[in-house]
Design a protein around this motif. Structure first.
Motif, PDB file in Angstrom:
ATOM      1  N   LEU A 103       1.145  -1.535   0.049  1.00  0.00           N
ATOM      2  CA  LEU A 103      -0.059  -0.152  -0.288  1.00  0.00           C
ATOM      3  C   LEU A 103       1.103   1.242   0.328  1.00  0.00           C
ATOM      4  N   PRO A 104       1.574   1.174   0.832  1.00  0.00           N
ATOM      5  CA  PRO A 104       2.767   1.958   0.368  1.00  0.00           C
ATOM      6  C   PRO A 104       3.266   2.787  -0.574  1.00  0.00           C
ATOM      7  N   MET A 105       3.695   1.481  -1.405  1.00  0.00           N
ATOM      8  CA  MET A 105       4.536   1.627  -2.311  1.00  0.00           C
ATOM      9  C   MET A 105       3.704   2.039  -3.911  1.00  0.00           C
ATOM     10  N   LEU A 106       2.729   2.103  -3.522  1.00  0.00           N
ATOM     11  CA  LEU A 106       0.913   2.246  -4.323  1.00  0.00           C
ATOM     12  C   LEU A 106       0.570   3.807  -4.404  1.00  0.00           C
ATOM     13  N   LEU A 107       0.438   4.008  -2.907  1.00  0.00           N
ATOM     14  CA  LEU A 107       0.316   5.135  -2.154  1.00  0.00           C
ATOM     15  C   LEU A 107       1.816   5.721  -3.034  1.00  0.00           C
ATOM     16  N   ALA A 108       3.009   5.932  -2.749  1.00  0.00           N
ATOM     17  CA  ALA A 108       3.918   6.361  -3.686  1.00  0.00           C
ATOM     18  C   ALA A 108       4.416   6.837  -5.145  1.00  0.00           C
ATOM     19  N   LEU A 109       3.626   5.755  -5.672  1.00  0.00           N
ATOM     20  CA  LEU A 109       3.754   5.910  -7.532  1.00  0.00           C
ATOM     21  C   LEU A 109       2.569   6.985  -8.018  1.00  0.00           C
ATOM     22  N   ASN A 110       1.848   6.930  -7.150  1.00  0.00           N
ATOM     23  CA  ASN A 110       0.035   8.211  -7.520  1.00  0.00           C
ATOM     24  C   ASN A 110       0.253   9.186  -7.300  1.00  0.00           C
ATOM     25  N   LEU A 111       0.881   8.841  -5.749  1.00  0.00           N
ATOM     26  CA  LEU A 111       0.290  10.864  -4.798  1.00  0.00           C
ATOM     27  C   LEU A 111       1.054  11.723  -5.442  1.00  0.00           C
ATOM     28  N   PRO A 112       2.558  11.463  -6.535  1.00  0.00           N
ATOM     29  CA  PRO A 112       3.149  12.637  -6.384  1.00  0.00           C
ATOM     30  C   PRO A 112       2.305  13.757  -8.438  1.00  0.00           C
ATOM     31  N   ASN A 113       1.379  11.910  -9.103  1.00  0.00           N
ATOM     32  CA  ASN A 113       1.061  12.591  -9.821  1.00  0.00           C
ATOM     33  C   ASN A 113       0.246  13.676  -9.195  1.00  0.00           C
ATOM     34  N   ALA A 114      -0.103  13.952  -8.526  1.00  0.00           N
ATOM     35  CA  ALA A 114      -0.850  15.369  -8.437  1.00  0.00           C
ATOM     36  C   ALA A 114      -0.373  16.280  -8.330  1.00  0.00           C
ATOM     37  N   LEU A 115       1.010  17.250  -8.629  1.00  0.00           N
ATOM     38  CA  LEU A 115       2.235  17.625  -8.521  1.00  0.00           C
ATOM     39  C   LEU A 115       2.003  18.184 -10.367  1.00  0.00           C
ATOM     40  N   TYR A 116       2.080  17.225 -11.377  1.00  0.00           N
ATOM     41  CA  TYR A 116       1.616  18.255 -12.011  1.00  0.00           C
ATOM     42  C   TYR A 116      -0.274  18.406 -11.886  1.00  0.00           C
ATOM     43  N   ALA A 117      -0.368  18.031 -11.530  1.00  0.00           N
ATOM     44  CA  ALA A 117      -2.268  18.355 -12.087  1.00  0.00           C
ATOM     45  C   ALA A 117      -2.208  20.200 -10.989  1.00  0.00           C
ATOM     46  N   LEU A 118      -1.460  20.174 -10.418  1.00  0.00           N
ATOM     47  CA  LEU A 118      -0.698  22.212  -9.741  1.00  0.00           C
ATOM     48  C   LEU A 118      -0.041  22.385 -10.474  1.00  0.00           C
TER      49      LEU A 118
ATOM     50  N   GLY B 208      10.138   5.004  -9.137  1.00  0.00           N
ATOM     51  CA  GLY B 208      10.972   3.330  -8.848  1.00  0.00           C
ATOM     52  C   GLY B 208      10.743   3.090  -7.330  1.00  0.00           C
ATOM     53  N   PHE B 209      10.044   3.820  -6.330  1.00  0.00           N
ATOM     54  CA  PHE B 209       9.559   3.257  -5.677  1.00  0.00           C
ATOM     55  C   PHE B 209       8.896   2.081  -5.871  1.00  0.00           C
ATOM     56  N   GLY B 210       7.774   3.001  -5.962  1.00  0.00           N
ATOM     57  CA  GLY B 210       6.307   2.258  -6.214  1.00  0.00           C
ATOM     58  C   GLY B 210       6.627   0.709  -6.986  1.00  0.00           C
ATOM     59  N   PHE B 211       7.666   0.715  -8.248  1.00  0.00           N
ATOM     60  CA  PHE B 211       7.755  -0.479  -9.149  1.00  0.00           C
ATOM     61  C   PHE B 211       8.230  -1.328  -7.856  1.00  0.00           C
ATOM     62  N   ALA B 212       8.894  -1.118  -7.710  1.00  0.00           N
ATOM     63  CA  ALA B 212      10.047  -2.347  -6.570  1.00  0.00           C
ATOM     64  C   ALA B 212       8.574  -3.227  -5.783  1.00  0.00           C
ATOM     65  N   ALA B 213       7.876  -2.919  -5.496  1.00  0.00           N
ATOM     66  CA  ALA B 213       6.584  -3.700  -5.392  1.00  0.00           C
ATOM     67  C   ALA B 213       5.649  -4.600  -6.205  1.00  0.00           C
ATOM     68  N   PHE B 214       5.765  -3.106  -7.663  1.00  0.00           N
ATOM     69  CA  PHE B 214       5.127  -3.966  -8.457  1.00  0.00           C
ATOM     70  C   PHE B 214       5.137  -5.086  -9.269  1.00  0.00           C
ATOM     71  N   MET B 215       6.540  -5.366  -9.436  1.00  0.00           N
ATOM     72  CA  MET B 215       7.778  -5.843  -9.716  1.00  0.00           C
ATOM     73  C   MET B 215       7.717  -7.765  -8.922  1.00  0.00           C
ATOM     74  N   MET B 216       7.778  -7.495  -7.921  1.00  0.00           N
ATOM     75  CA  MET B 216       7.781  -8.266  -6.559  1.00  0.00           C
ATOM     76  C   MET B 216       6.639  -9.130  -6.882  1.00  0.00           C
TER      77      MET B 216
END
Length: 426
Positions: free
Chosen positions: A301-316, A340-348
Motif C-alpha cells: 500500500l505505501p508503494m502504491l501510494l508513492a507511485l500515484n500521489l506525486p502525480n497530483a503535483l503535475y496537476a498543480l 521507482g519506489f512503487g515499481f519495486a512492489a509491482f515487480m515483486m
C-alpha cells in the motif's frame, strides 16, 4: 562445439549486454515521444501511435519458444541488435522526407520487435551463462547498466538533440543526426557484445533439453489461484502513470498558450534523463531493500501510494501554470522517485504470480500483461489531454489511480513474500 564454463568474464559481458538492452527500449518508448513533439506531431497522434509500440513487449511470450528452439541465445541477441542498429539508421535517414511520420513509425516498429526479441535472448543467456549464485550476485550490476542506458537515451541523446536544434535552427536535421548517432552507438555495442559475450551454449538443435509444451505453459498460467484478480491488479497498477508518462514531456515542451511550460529540449533531457533517472533508480533500490527486510505485504500500500500521489503535483503545475525550475524539478524528482519506489512492489508481485512450474515462461506472460497495462491507456492519453487540457488531464491521471486501490483489497499473497529470511532456495 566448445562451450565456455559458466560465469566466465561476467564482469565484462553483463554491463555491455544490459546497457545494450536498455538503449532501444528507452528510444522506442520515451525518446520517440519527445522527437515527434519537436517535429510538430499532435499529442493525440503521439499518444496513440507511440503507445502501439509497446505491443511487441506485450506479445513477446508468443514467439519466445522460437528463440528457444532455434540457434543460440548469443546468435539471437547479436542478430537483433544489428537489426535495431539498422532501424535507427533508417529513422535518421528518412526523417527529412515528406512522409517521415509513417516511415519512421515503421522503423520504430522494427526496432521494437527486435528489442523485445533481444530481451528474450539476453535474459535467457544471463540464466544460461551464470550459476544460480552468480545470477543473484550480478542482478544489481545488470540493473545499474540498464539504468545507465536510460540516462544515455533519455538524457544525453535528448540533450544532444536540443544542442543540435539550437546549432542548426532545424529540428528535423537535428533529430536526423541524433538518430543516426544512436544507430552508430548500437552498432558499436553490438560489436562489443560479439567480442565480450562467451559461447556458453550449444545450438537448440544439438541440445537434449526441450522446452515445456507451449499450450501447457499458457493453460497452467491461467489456472493459477485468483488469476483474474491478479491480472486486473497488474492492468490497473499503473493506470494513472501509464498516461502521465506519455504526456509529461509534451507538457513541459508545449507553448504557454496551450497550457504547456515552454521548456527547451535540452532542459527536458536534463530534467528527465539525468535527475529523473537517478531518482527513479534510488527509489527502486530503496524499495527492494525494504521489501527484502519486511516482506511485500507491509509495503504494497505505501508503494502504491508513492507511485500515484506525486502525480497530483503535475496537476498543480498545470493549474497554477508555474514555470519555476525549482517547482518543475521538484515535481519530477518526487514523481520519478515514487515511480521507482512503487515499481519495486509491482515487480515483486509479478514474480509471485509467476511462481511454480514454468516460472520463466509465466514471468514473461505476466510482464506481457504489464506492458498491456501501459499500452492501452497510453493510446488514449493524447486524446484525453486534448479534450480536457493539461490541467484536466492531470486531475484525471490522479483519479485513474483509484481502481488499483480497490482491487488491492481483494488481493491475496503471503505477507512475508520477498522477505530475505523466508526466500526459497531454488
Amino acid at each position: 562445439m566448445n562451450v565456455a564454463p559458466k560465469d566466465k568474464n561476467a564482469w565484462l559481458w553483463i554491463p555491455f549486454l544490459y546497457f545494450t538492452q536498455g538503449i532501444p527500449y528507452i528510444l522506442v518508448v520515451t525518446v520517440s515521444v519527445i522527437m515527434y513533439k519537436r517535429l510538430g506531431i499532435g499529442n493525440a497522434e503521439i499518444g496513440l501511435y507511440t503507445s502501439w509500440l509497446y505491443l511487441p513487449w506485450v506479445i513477446k511470450p508468443l514467439w519466445s519458444p522460437i528463440v528457444d528452439l532455434n540457434g543460440t541465445k548469443r546468435k539471437w541477441f547479436l542478430g537483433m541488435q544489428l537489426i535495431i542498429s539498422l532501424a535507427f539508421l533508417g529513422i535518421g535517414l528518412f526523417l527529412p522526407s515528406n512522409s517521415f511520420f509513417l516511415i519512421t513509425l515503421a522503423f520504430f516498429w522494427m526496432a521494437a520487435f527486435a528489442s523485445a526479441t533481444n530481451d528474450i535472448a539476453s535474459d535467457g543467456y544471463y540464466m544460461i551463462g551464470l550459476t544460480q549464485k552468480k545470477q543473484s550476485f550480478f542482478i544489481g550490476l545488470r540493473s545499474t547498466f540498464y539504468r545507465l542506458a536510460m540516462v544515455t537515451g533519455q538524457g544525453l541523446l535528448v540533450i544532444f538533440a536540443g544542442f543540435l536544434e539550437n546549432q542548426y535552427g532545424d529540428n528535423t536535421k537535428a533529430w536526423s543526426v541524433t538518430m543516426i548517432s544512436a544507430a552508430v552507438l548500437m552498432i558499436a555495442l553490438t560489436v562489443s557484445n560479439f567480442f565480450t559475450a562467451p559461447k556458453f551454449e550449444e545450438s537448440a538443435s544439438e541440445s537434449k533439453e526441450k522446452p515445456a509444451g507451449f499450450i501447457e505453459v499458457f493453460t497452467t498460467f491461467f489456472k493459477k489461484h485468483q488469476i483474474g484478480v491478479a491480472l486486473l491488479f497488474v492492468l490497473t497498477y499503473r493506470l494513472g502513470e501509464s498516461q502521465l508518462v506519455k504526456m509529461a514531456s509534451p507538457f513541459l515542451l508545449d507553448d504557454l498558450e496551450v497550457g504547456g511550460l515552454a521548456y527547451s529540449t535540452e532542459a527536458v533531457g536534463t530534467i528527465y534523463g539525468t535527475v529523473g533517472v537517478i531518482m527513479l533508480s534510488l527509489g527502486g533500490i530503496l524499495g527492494g531493500i525494504l521489501i527484502s527486510r519486511d516482506g511485500l505485504k507491509k509495503w504494497m500500500l505505501p508503494m502504491l501510494l508513492a507511485l500515484n500521489l506525486p502525480n497530483a503535483l503535475y496537476a498543480l503545475l498545470a493549474i497554477t501554470k508555474t514555470t519555476s525550475i525549482y517547482a518543475v524539478v521538484g515535481t519530477v524528482v518526487l514523481e520519478q522517485f515514487g515511480y521507482g519506489f512503487g515499481f519495486a512492489a509491482f515487480m515483486m508481485y509479478l514474480i509471485y504470480v509467476a511462481e511454480g512450474a514454468s516460472k520463466t515462461s509465466h514471468y514473461a506472460i505476466a510482464t506481457g500483461f504489464m506492458a498491456l497495462g501501459m499500452m492501452l491507456p497510453g493510446m488514449l492519453s493524447g486524446y484525453i489531454q486534448e479534450w480536457l487540457g493539461y490541467d484536466g488531464f492531470f486531475i484525471w491521471v490522479v483519479i485513474a489511480a483509484l481502481p488499483a486501490f480497490l482491487v488491492l483489497r481483494y488481493l491475496k499473497y503471503p505477507a512475508d513474500y520477498g522477505k530475505k529470511t523466508v526466500e526459497s532456495n531454488d
